[in-house]
Design an enzyme around this catalytic site. Sequence first.
Site, PDB file in Angstrom:
ATOM      1  N   ASP A 130      20.843 -10.774  73.307  1.00  0.00           N
ATOM      2  CA  ASP A 130      21.462 -11.189  74.585  1.00  0.00           C
ATOM      3  C   ASP A 130      20.678 -12.304  75.272  1.00  0.00           C
ATOM      4  OD1 ASP A 130      19.408  -9.422  75.349  1.00  0.00           O
ATOM      5  OD2 ASP A 130      20.636  -8.317  76.796  1.00  0.00           O
ATOM      6  N   LEU A 160      19.111   4.645  77.531  1.00  0.00           N
ATOM      7  CA  LEU A 160      20.518   4.579  77.969  1.00  0.00           C
ATOM      8  C   LEU A 160      20.655   3.691  79.201  1.00  0.00           C
ATOM      9  CD1 LEU A 160      21.869   8.207  77.548  1.00  0.00           C
ATOM     10  CD2 LEU A 160      22.862   6.143  76.617  1.00  0.00           C
ATOM     11  N   SER A 161      19.538   3.085  79.564  1.00  0.00           N
ATOM     12  CA  SER A 161      19.513   2.123  80.656  1.00  0.00           C
ATOM     13  C   SER A 161      19.831   2.700  82.028  1.00  0.00           C
ATOM     14  CB  SER A 161      20.445   0.961  80.335  1.00  0.00           C
ATOM     15  OG  SER A 161      19.864  -0.198  80.822  1.00  0.00           O
ATOM     16  N   SER A 195      18.013   2.203  84.445  1.00  0.00           N
ATOM     17  CA  SER A 195      17.662   1.177  85.435  1.00  0.00           C
ATOM     18  C   SER A 195      18.857   0.273  85.736  1.00  0.00           C
ATOM     19  CB  SER A 195      16.460   0.361  84.976  1.00  0.00           C
ATOM     20  OG  SER A 195      16.722  -0.251  83.743  1.00  0.00           O
ATOM     21  N   GLU A 254      15.726  -7.205  87.941  1.00  0.00           N
ATOM     22  CA  GLU A 254      14.766  -6.594  87.007  1.00  0.00           C
ATOM     23  C   GLU A 254      13.765  -7.644  86.507  1.00  0.00           C
ATOM     24  OE1 GLU A 254      16.480  -3.671  84.523  1.00  0.00           O
ATOM     25  OE2 GLU A 254      14.566  -3.156  83.584  1.00  0.00           O
ATOM     26  N   ASP A 262      22.721  -4.762  79.581  1.00  0.00           N
ATOM     27  CA  ASP A 262      22.775  -3.424  80.171  1.00  0.00           C
ATOM     28  C   ASP A 262      23.590  -3.370  81.469  1.00  0.00           C
ATOM     29  OD1 ASP A 262      21.093  -3.139  78.031  1.00  0.00           O
ATOM     30  OD2 ASP A 262      19.303  -2.705  79.189  1.00  0.00           O
ATOM     31  N   TYR A 312       8.391  -6.753  74.522  1.00  0.00           N
ATOM     32  CA  TYR A 312       9.730  -7.297  74.786  1.00  0.00           C
ATOM     33  C   TYR A 312       9.624  -8.749  75.257  1.00  0.00           C
ATOM     34  CZ  TYR A 312      14.509  -7.621  76.527  1.00  0.00           C
ATOM     35  OH  TYR A 312      15.807  -8.012  76.744  1.00  0.00           O
TER      36      TYR A 312
HETATM   37  C1  GLA Z   1      16.899  -3.886  76.566  1.00  0.00           C
HETATM   38  C2  GLA Z   1      17.268  -5.055  77.476  1.00  0.00           C
HETATM   39  C3  GLA Z   1      18.563  -5.726  77.013  1.00  0.00           C
HETATM   40  C4  GLA Z   1      18.518  -6.060  75.534  1.00  0.00           C
HETATM   41  C5  GLA Z   1      18.030  -4.870  74.719  1.00  0.00           C
HETATM   42  C6  GLA Z   1      17.813  -5.209  73.280  1.00  0.00           C
HETATM   43  O1  GLA Z   1      17.844  -2.865  76.685  1.00  0.00           O
HETATM   44  O2  GLA Z   1      17.411  -4.618  78.805  1.00  0.00           O
HETATM   45  O3  GLA Z   1      18.810  -6.871  77.793  1.00  0.00           O
HETATM   46  O4  GLA Z   1      17.751  -7.200  75.293  1.00  0.00           O
HETATM   47  O5  GLA Z   1      16.830  -4.328  75.230  1.00  0.00           O
HETATM   48  O6  GLA Z   1      19.003  -5.524  72.675  1.00  0.00           O
END
Ligand code: GLA
Length: 382
Positions: free
Chosen positions: A34, A121-122, A124, A156, A168, A218
């Site tokens: 992304d 699962l995000s 945030s 973020e 996300d 990351y």
């Molecule tokens: C996290 C980041 C996303 C994406 C994924 C990997 O979830 O928040 O933006 O980069 O990692 O695909």
Amino acid sequence: MRELITKSFLEIFAQEPIHAFAPGRINLIGEHTDYQEGFVFPAAVAQGIYFGIQKNNSNSARIHSFDFNEDFRFDVKSFSPRKGHWGNYIMGMVSQLNQAGYEIEGFDMVFGGNIPVGSGLSSSAALSVGVGTSISGLFDLDIPKKSLALYAQKSENLFEGLNCGIMDPYASAFGKADHALLLDCRSNSHEEVPISLGQYSLLLVNTNVKHKLADSAYNKRRSACEESVDILSSTFTGIKTLRDIAEADLPKVKSILPKELFSKAKHVILEDVRVHQAGESLRSGELGKFGELMKASHKSLSQDYEVSCEELDFLAKESWKKKYVLGSRMMGGGFGGCTINLLENNHILEFKKSIATSYLAAFNIEPDFIEVKPSDGARLVK
Ligand code: GLA
């Protein structure tokens, strides 16, 4: 959950709130693409965060986290980041809304949900998008979903220092029941692809680990991609991101980039290809083919992009051995969190038992299993 939020809100703030909900997300395929303006294939899930919110005629935001049983307050006109605290996501969103010119006054909020924190699962993104959705509803701002997703991402980036992409919050905002979103992260627009799995289901296995280096790794991966683009742009004139490089150009890319950078770039370039193939295979109901793409994605994330970990590799490999599992791969940023698995419904119990036993024996950790279903995105709740 909604009732619990109302009850808590009434007890603390002695008035009726309005309600909102924002879901977490899964990603079928398209990992670490992304932020290179590539393609991803997420879906919102039923699990998420519920919000109760009401005006308080002041300049203060008074927040209560139901799950942490903790309060947080800040002045809506002047505040500074507090990295690592959940309140940071709320301040980050208010800051973005202020900057975009929206008039935000004081408000009271209670929120709580059922997304396991750290599962990938995000939660945030759900928190940020839910805060935006509830503030938009409360002050009648009618903020477009795409803006909410972009504010959440920027919040973020700035407040947490994580240079994450749009996936996300976009999925949390735009999710649609029984569909996944084939999202183009350059135009920030998507196509809804119906997900009908018949006798198969999606099941997450949570490693229940989150390795410390996750956030810094990351950001490093993201910088590595940017460095590759810099180097490549003297040969491939006009490219903006790795999204602009075709699969057929890989041999040339290989001859230009240092080995370390090449393997990272290769992942991103081929993962974009896999997303399109996955879209086609899900449209035509070829689930076996989709499963193979999941496996290829995992291998690439593990060996080339190097964002997996022992626990994720173990779970993926164990799952690949089972005939009733069509596909399995790590999901999200990596270094912990969940694998996503596509498996036959009538073998789910057997799978859980077998994976729980072998994972416990290997790592002395009990994994968790999370059933997920593509669901609707963030909304006000009547
Ligand atoms: C996290 C980041 C996303 C994406 C994924 C990997 O979830 O928040 O933006 O980069 O990692 O695909």
